[in-house]
Design a protein around this motif. Structure first.
Motif, mmCIF file in Angstrom:
data_model
loop_
_atom_site.group_PDB
_atom_site.id
_atom_site.type_symbol
_atom_site.label_atom_id
_atom_site.label_comp_id
_atom_site.label_asym_id
_atom_site.label_seq_id
_atom_site.Cartn_x
_atom_site.Cartn_y
_atom_site.Cartn_z
ATOM 1 N N HIS A 32 34.992 49.506 41.362
ATOM 2 C CA HIS A 32 35.840 48.989 40.158
ATOM 3 C C HIS A 32 37.125 48.578 40.317
ATOM 4 N N ALA A 50 37.266 45.489 42.034
ATOM 5 C CA ALA A 50 37.096 44.119 41.207
ATOM 6 C C ALA A 50 38.250 43.946 40.603
ATOM 7 N N LYS A 53 40.497 42.161 42.853
ATOM 8 C CA LYS A 53 40.129 40.931 43.113
ATOM 9 C C LYS A 53 40.469 39.728 41.945
ATOM 10 N N ASN A 69 30.996 38.936 46.985
ATOM 11 C CA ASN A 69 30.332 40.248 46.489
ATOM 12 C C ASN A 69 31.613 41.263 46.611
ATOM 13 N N GLY A 71 34.037 43.811 45.453
ATOM 14 C CA GLY A 71 34.321 44.227 44.135
ATOM 15 C C GLY A 71 33.101 44.331 43.148
ATOM 16 N N ILE A 72 32.007 44.147 43.766
ATOM 17 C CA ILE A 72 30.619 44.157 42.812
ATOM 18 C C ILE A 72 29.830 45.258 43.458
#
Length: 176
Positions: free
Chosen positions: A139, A142, A145, A159, A161-162
């Motif tokens: 998280h 993300a 990012k 992908n 941060g996912i």
């Protein structure tokens, strides 16, 4: 308690994620790393890296005592201001993961009240905390990012941060 294979599997996934995190940090200048960004409410990318790194550091520091308190972790400004130091911390975390031989029962002491001291102690395990720190870190990656949008020259995997479950879900939805 979990088996060694679960510790090994969790550890290998965490190490892969941390290696990808380190590779991203290597792309950032000290300025990009430590600059407060309005899109991050005045926080820097480095502050988010510090936060996720410190959770791992805290976990490993308290394994022997058996009681982890992420609330009481040290907040080391060197991690958020010095990308080289942050990468060294990641290397240390990876070394600590490599040294894991078995799961261990642990306890977490946390305070969920913002107004007063009301700590609770919850039973957990080393493998569970390793998995928690991985998910917690995703998280923050993300958020990082989002901050990286300020620096178009920095390349990030789609992908990054996912959560793995989201990636699997997207891949399944595309095939269906």
């Amino acid at each position: 308690m979990t088996t060694m294979s679960e510790i090994e599997l969790t550890g290998s996934l965490v190490k892969k994620n941390l290696s990808e995190t380190k590779a991203l940090i290597q792309q950032l200048s000290v300025q990009q790393f430590s600059q407060p960004l309005s899109v991050l409410s005045g926080c820097s990318i480095g502050q988010h890296f510090r936060h996720l790194i410190e959770f791992y550091v805290c976990m490993f520091y308290h394994i022997e005592s058996g009681i982890i308190s992420y609330d009481e972790r040290e907040r080391d400004a060197r991690i958020e201001n010095d990308p080289e130091f942050a990468m060294l911390c990641i290397e240390t975390i990876i070394s600590n993961i490599n040294a894991l031989k078995e799961d261990k029962r642990l306890h977490i002491r946390l305070n969920l009240s913002p107004e007063e001291e009301k700590p609770v102690v919850v039973e957990t395990s080393l493998c569970r905390e390793l998995a928690y720190n991985f998910e917690h870190g995703i998280h923050h990656l993300a958020v990082i990012k989002i901050g990286l949008l300020q620096f178009p020259e920095i390349t990030v995997d789609d992908n990054f941060g996912i959560a793995p479950s989201t990636i699997r879900h997207k891949n399944t939805s595309v095939k269906a």
